[in-house]
Design an enzyme around this catalytic site. Structure first.
Site, short mmCIF file in Angstrom:
data_model
loop_
_atom_site.label_atom_id
_atom_site.label_comp_id
_atom_site.label_asym_id
_atom_site.label_seq_id
_atom_site.Cartn_x
_atom_site.Cartn_y
_atom_site.Cartn_z
CG ASP A 428 25.07 47.82 -40.76
OD1 ASP A 428 26.53 47.52 -41.27
OD2 ASP A 428 24.29 47.41 -40.98
CB THR A 456 25.17 43.69 -39.68
OG1 THR A 456 24.95 44.74 -38.77
CG2 THR A 456 26.72 43.38 -40.74
CG ASP A 457 21.90 47.94 -38.08
OD1 ASP A 457 21.43 47.08 -36.91
OD2 ASP A 457 21.60 49.40 -38.35
CB VAL A 458 18.95 44.39 -43.43
CG1 VAL A 458 18.24 43.36 -43.80
CG2 VAL A 458 18.41 46.00 -44.07
N GLY A 461 18.34 41.69 -37.48
CA GLY A 461 16.69 41.61 -37.41
C GLY A 461 15.85 40.23 -37.91
#
Length: 597
Positions: A428, A456-458, A461
């Site tokens: 991230d 950016t992880d959220v 996904g």
């Protein structure tokens, strides 16, 4: 990202509808215009006054104020985004990009795509509804779960120090030649080796590892000052050499907020092989308005870790798919990360609850055969392995496409192919640094630095899940499987941003009160003389004087004064555990973020 005007079937905040329109345009499906999609600000949120902390002694003064959430940063304030983003600095801070409305736009695109899938499978879906508030709370899923678990976890006498507020701090460094850099090390060996190359004190290295490792979940990273001092003596070129030798990754933080290039959110590649049989029909009763699940009857096999991959599977499960997780023998190590709920990590459980689990050692030939057997009856295989791992295991798209004709094979990566065959580790904060998002999320008077909230992880996904939906829709229409590639970098580019960083004044940050913080609506910030009159400040042109006056008053006194002056103020949530139990938010937290009609 260039955002076209949304079609008439999409209604809601401009950023959300334009993001949704952009993603739906990539489907190349004219039927997207036949699904009515509404994005509102609050969804089923109960805006009426409610007891903030019900008790036998509660009275009128304890009533939580009604929430008027009609703009991005009011949602950030009320739902805890400002709190999480500001943890590293010790004060709530807005994200300078429209993050919640961007997430809402992705959710809208997912809802329309899922409705189209339901139609092809014989269901009935005429429209979908979601909200910016639901998007914000979904983005905070792991933080809300961890806060609730920590609040309920008894603290032993020997652990009394755990009740003390955590120290603050970020993880950014500045090189000897003045370049801001972001470091990533996924294991203690590479962490130690990197700092040994720089000659950092052993004690500082040892004490820094734990907060550095935990920062993805805590949103703080209080590192010993000696580590920053060590980096400050070394130019960027030597820092890169030290990272390469140690197995760590290091990138400069770009000061340009715009993304370097414009990678598409995802790419779909047809897989060879025969067409599949008739599409799996929806389950009986799946066309009941408001209750159907568009992906009911479909099966997803996922082998993922951390946040990006599990969140993609979580979204597909919320849409009705059966999700089977492949975990190593003994289970995913993330299960043991505190705080725990019923023996399992609260953060892990928030993204993986409801999934079936099969433990398989995929490094063995028997384990790989077991994965192939799972995939033989699946519609989707999803992973976020490191580049090259799928090919080394013999579990790449071509191999599994032969096992299951018509398979949707989804890879949620860090960089895709944007940085060549040997990219830095794709996590991230490195992606925020390189993509320009680290600059975009902070105003001009602050140095560019990634938010320690996993942005950016959220988004990665959610974009991966949307790529799967796009591939499923293509499969249903053509009978052929697809490889669906997305990345953290491609997801970061979805966030709309301006070519210049935001310029903020004092009132563009939360107003500190004696006992909390308030976010002022745009009109109030633009008319400081109103606030001055409300607070009895004669120097209306001096926002600092207004802020000083506000700090001497409790929020219960400030709210009615500001309201009388025509300025709406939203209390900034700094208690995620309290939010999770606030009856106003119960209708939102207890349901999936879409309503199909």
């Amino acid at each position: 990202m260039t955002l076209a005007a949304p079609p008439a079937a999409l209604t809601g905040p401009p950023v959300a509808t334009r993001v949704a329109a952009h993603l739906l345009h990539l489907l190349g499906d004219p039927d997207t215009h036949t699904v009515a999609c509404t994005v509102d600000w609050t969804g089923p949120l109960d805006l009426a006054p409610a007891l903030a902390a019900p008790s036998a002694t509660a009275h009128a003064a304890d009533l939580a104020p009604p929430l008027a959430l009609t703009e991005e940063r009011a949602v950030q304030a009320a739902c805890g985004i400002m709190h999480v983003h500001g943890l590293a600095t010790g004060r709530p801070a807005p994200l300078a990009v429209d993050f919640a409305t961007t997430v809402a736009g992705v959710l809208a695109a997912q809802g329309v795509s899922a409705a189209l899938i339901a139609r092809v499978r014989g269901g009935r879906a005429g429209g979908v509804r979601t909200s910016v508030t639901q998007a914000a709370l979904l983005a905070l899923t792991q933080y809300l779960a961890a806060a609730s678990a920590a609040a309920e976890e008894p603290v032993a006498a020997s652990d009394a120090s755990a009740t003390v507020e955590a120290p603050r701090g970020g993880a950014g460094f500045v090189s000897a030649d003045g370049v801001r850099v972001e470091l990533e090390a996924l294991d203690a060996e590479s962490w130690i080796a990197f700092w040994r190359e720089l000659g950092a004190p052993a004690d500082a290295v040892r004490h820094g590892w734990r907060p550095f490792q935990a920062r993805f979940g805590t949103a703080v990273c209080p590192l010993p000052a000696a580590l920053a001092d060590a980096v400050r003596t070394v130019p960027l070129a030597r820092l890169r050499v030290a990272a390469d030798r140690s197995g760590a990754s290091l990138l400069p933080v770009r000061e340009d907020p715009l993304p370097p290039g414009a990678p598409p959110p995802w790419t779909l590649t047809p897989l060879p092989g025969p067409a599949t049989a008739t599409p799996t029909p929806a389950r009986p009763g799946a066309d009941v308005p408001g209750t159907h699940l568009p992906l009911a009857g479909l099966r997803v096999v996922e082998s993922t870790r951390r946040v990006q991959g599990p969140l993609a599977g979580h979204v597909l499960r919320l849409l009705g798919a059966e999700v089977v997780r492949v975990e190593p023998p003994g289970g995913d190590p993330m299960r043991g990360i505190p705080p725990l709920t019923q023996g399992c990590s609260a953060r892990f459980g928030a993204l993986n609850a409801g999934k079936d689990v099969v433990e398989i050692d995929i490094t063995t030939s028997s384990g790989r055969r077991a994965v192939c057997e799972l995939v033989r009856d699946a519609d989707v295989f999803l992973h976020n392995w490191a580049p090259g791992k799928a090919a080394r295991l013999g579990l790449d798209a071509d191999e599994l496409g032969r096992v299951r004709p018509g398979l949707v094979y989804a890879w949620a990566s860090g960089w895709g192919d944007a940085l060549g065959p040997r990219p830095p580790v794709g996590t991230d904060y490195l992606v925020q640094a390189h993509s320009g998002l680290a600059a975009a999320v902070r105003p001009e008077d602050e140095p560019p630095a990634p938010s320690l909230m996993t942005l950016t992880d959220v988004l990665g996904g959610l974009v991966s899940a949307q790529a799967v939906l796009a591939a499923l829709l293509a499969r249903l229409r053509t009978g052929h499987g697809r490889r669906a590639d997305s990345s953290l970098l491609s997801a970061a580019a979805v966030v709309p941003r301006e070519p210049r960083r935001a310029r903020w004044g004092v009132l563009d940050r939360p107003l500190a009160a004696l006992d909390g913080h308030l976010w002022l609506d745009p009109e109030g910030r633009a008319r400081p003389e109103r606030i001055a009159r409300a607070l009895g400040v004669h120097r209306a042109a001096d926002p600092a004087a207004l802020a000083a006056s506000a700090r001497r008053r409790p929020t219960a006194e400030l709210l009615p004064l500001l309201a009388a002056a025509g300025t709406r103020a939203t209390p900034v949530c700094t208690d995620l555990a309290g939010l999770a139990h606030d009856p106003r938010f119960a209708p939102v937290l207890a349901r999936a973020p879409w309503e199909f009609v």
